[in-house]
Design a protein around this motif. Sequence first.
Motif, PDB file in Angstrom:
ATOM      1  N   LEU A   1       0.821  -1.209   0.000  1.00 40.33           N
ATOM      2  CA  LEU A   1       0.000   0.000   0.000  1.00 40.33           C
ATOM      3  C   LEU A   1       0.856   1.261   0.000  1.00 40.33           C
ATOM      4  O   LEU A   1       0.496   2.253  -0.627  1.00 40.33           O
ATOM      5  N   SER A   2       1.996   1.214   0.652  1.00 45.91           N
ATOM      6  CA  SER A   2       2.909   2.361   0.615  1.00 45.91           C
ATOM      7  C   SER A   2       3.434   2.597  -0.794  1.00 45.91           C
ATOM      8  O   SER A   2       3.587   3.753  -1.223  1.00 45.91           O
ATOM      9  N   MET A   3       3.703   1.525  -1.528  1.00 42.79           N
ATOM     10  CA  MET A   3       4.139   1.683  -2.919  1.00 42.79           C
ATOM     11  C   MET A   3       3.031   2.272  -3.783  1.00 42.79           C
ATOM     12  O   MET A   3       3.280   3.148  -4.616  1.00 42.79           O
ATOM     13  N   VAL A   4       1.788   1.835  -3.570  1.00 41.37           N
ATOM     14  CA  VAL A   4       0.671   2.362  -4.342  1.00 41.37           C
ATOM     15  C   VAL A   4       0.454   3.846  -4.036  1.00 41.37           C
ATOM     16  O   VAL A   4       0.222   4.649  -4.945  1.00 41.37           O
ATOM     17  N   VAL A   5       0.554   4.215  -2.762  1.00 41.79           N
ATOM     18  CA  VAL A   5       0.400   5.623  -2.382  1.00 41.79           C
ATOM     19  C   VAL A   5       1.511   6.467  -3.003  1.00 41.79           C
ATOM     20  O   VAL A   5       1.258   7.573  -3.493  1.00 41.79           O
ATOM     21  N   THR A   6       2.721   5.952  -3.027  1.00 41.14           N
ATOM     22  CA  THR A   6       3.831   6.683  -3.641  1.00 41.14           C
ATOM     23  C   THR A   6       3.621   6.851  -5.138  1.00 41.14           C
ATOM     24  O   THR A   6       3.890   7.929  -5.697  1.00 41.14           O
ATOM     25  N   ILE A   7       3.105   5.827  -5.795  1.00 40.65           N
ATOM     26  CA  ILE A   7       2.845   5.919  -7.239  1.00 40.65           C
ATOM     27  C   ILE A   7       1.752   6.944  -7.518  1.00 40.65           C
ATOM     28  O   ILE A   7       1.874   7.779  -8.423  1.00 40.65           O
ATOM     29  N   PHE A   8       0.678   6.918  -6.741  1.00 45.29           N
ATOM     30  CA  PHE A   8      -0.389   7.894  -6.936  1.00 45.29           C
ATOM     31  C   PHE A   8       0.059   9.308  -6.582  1.00 45.29           C
ATOM     32  O   PHE A   8      -0.363  10.272  -7.224  1.00 45.29           O
ATOM     33  N   SER A   9       0.907   9.444  -5.591  1.00 46.27           N
ATOM     34  CA  SER A   9       1.439  10.760  -5.246  1.00 46.27           C
ATOM     35  C   SER A   9       2.341  11.290  -6.363  1.00 46.27           C
ATOM     36  O   SER A   9       2.304  12.477  -6.686  1.00 46.27           O
ATOM     37  N   GLY A  10       3.133  10.415  -6.949  1.00 47.13           N
ATOM     38  CA  GLY A  10       3.962  10.824  -8.082  1.00 47.13           C
ATOM     39  C   GLY A  10       3.133  11.191  -9.302  1.00 47.13           C
ATOM     40  O   GLY A  10       3.443  12.154 -10.009  1.00 47.13           O
ATOM     41  N   ALA A  11       2.061  10.439  -9.529  1.00 47.69           N
ATOM     42  CA  ALA A  11       1.178  10.758 -10.656  1.00 47.69           C
ATOM     43  C   ALA A  11       0.474  12.091 -10.431  1.00 47.69           C
ATOM     44  O   ALA A  11       0.329  12.890 -11.362  1.00 47.69           O
ATOM     45  N   SER A  12       0.051  12.340  -9.196  1.00 51.78           N
ATOM     46  CA  SER A  12      -0.611  13.621  -8.934  1.00 51.78           C
ATOM     47  C   SER A  12       0.375  14.779  -9.018  1.00 51.78           C
ATOM     48  O   SER A  12       0.012  15.871  -9.466  1.00 51.78           O
ATOM     49  N   ALA A  13       1.624  14.578  -8.631  1.00 53.35           N
ATOM     50  CA  ALA A  13       2.637  15.626  -8.793  1.00 53.35           C
ATOM     51  C   ALA A  13       2.924  15.876 -10.264  1.00 53.35           C
ATOM     52  O   ALA A  13       3.082  17.027 -10.694  1.00 53.35           O
ATOM     53  N   TRP A  14       2.951  14.816 -11.055  1.00 50.67           N
ATOM     54  CA  TRP A  14       3.195  14.972 -12.489  1.00 50.67           C
ATOM     55  C   TRP A  14       2.052  15.738 -13.149  1.00 50.67           C
ATOM     56  O   TRP A  14       2.284  16.654 -13.940  1.00 50.67           O
ATOM     57  N   VAL A  15       0.823  15.378 -12.814  1.00 56.92           N
ATOM     58  CA  VAL A  15      -0.327  16.076 -13.381  1.00 56.92           C
ATOM     59  C   VAL A  15      -0.391  17.503 -12.842  1.00 56.92           C
ATOM     60  O   VAL A  15      -0.739  18.435 -13.568  1.00 56.92           O
ATOM     61  N   GLY A  16      -0.032  17.688 -11.576  1.00 53.32           N
ATOM     62  CA  GLY A  16      -0.066  19.023 -10.991  1.00 53.32           C
ATOM     63  C   GLY A  16       0.915  19.977 -11.630  1.00 53.32           C
ATOM     64  O   GLY A  16       0.620  21.159 -11.803  1.00 53.32           O
ATOM     65  N   PHE A  17       2.083  19.483 -12.003  1.00 54.46           N
ATOM     66  CA  PHE A  17       3.063  20.344 -12.645  1.00 54.46           C
ATOM     67  C   PHE A  17       2.890  20.414 -14.153  1.00 54.46           C
ATOM     68  O   PHE A  17       3.568  21.182 -14.816  1.00 54.46           O
ATOM     69  N   SER A  18       1.994  19.614 -14.700  1.00 54.20           N
ATOM     70  CA  SER A  18       1.704  19.726 -16.130  1.00 54.20           C
ATOM     71  C   SER A  18       0.723  20.874 -16.335  1.00 54.20           C
ATOM     72  O   SER A  18       0.309  21.549 -15.406  1.00 54.20           O
ATOM     73  N   ARG A  19       0.303  21.066 -17.498  1.00 57.84           N
ATOM     74  CA  ARG A  19      -0.586  22.185 -17.797  1.00 57.84           C
ATOM     75  C   ARG A  19      -2.008  21.943 -17.317  1.00 57.84           C
ATOM     76  O   ARG A  19      -2.780  22.878 -17.163  1.00 57.84           O
ATOM     77  N   PHE A  20      -2.375  20.695 -17.062  1.00 52.29           N
ATOM     78  CA  PHE A  20      -3.732  20.417 -16.611  1.00 52.29           C
ATOM     79  C   PHE A  20      -3.938  20.815 -15.159  1.00 52.29           C
ATOM     80  O   PHE A  20      -5.040  21.102 -14.747  1.00 52.29           O
ATOM     81  N   GLY A  21      -2.898  20.826 -14.374  1.00 49.24           N
ATOM     82  CA  GLY A  21      -3.051  21.008 -12.944  1.00 49.24           C
ATOM     83  C   GLY A  21      -3.370  22.418 -12.499  1.00 49.24           C
ATOM     84  O   GLY A  21      -3.970  22.602 -11.466  1.00 49.24           O
TER      85      GLY A  21
END
Length: 142
Positions: A117-137
Amino acid sequence: MKATNDHTYQRGLPLFHAIPLIGALLLFLGTTLSDYAYSSTYHLQWVVLASWLNIGGLILISLAFLSAILSFFHARQRSIMLLIYPALLLLTWILSTVNALIHFQDAWALMPISFALSMVVTIFSGASAWVGFSRFGHGGKP
């Protein structure tokens, strides 16, 4: 005729939004690494460290989620693509809350599910950071 040099600069994430977003990713990565260290050594200090890192990441992801909701309502043009970012943050927050509840168990009881679950949370946190720093965020056009 006079030559003008007009530059249009891309507006990035506000500083109050970017710091909790990256800080949460780093804390969740530390949680994953601490869970891995506990699975390798079975020292209880790693469980305590993972629990504290997860709580810190949970606080920071909450701040990032509140900032994302405020920036969504502040955006000039609202589209369905702008809802992906707060949805990823909310999903990360929910999974991190479940991970915090699992970390409150006995150290021997949490190991099989906690590391995954810690790995899944880290993956989702990385995905949200990627989307947040992209133009969509932050309300930019895709």
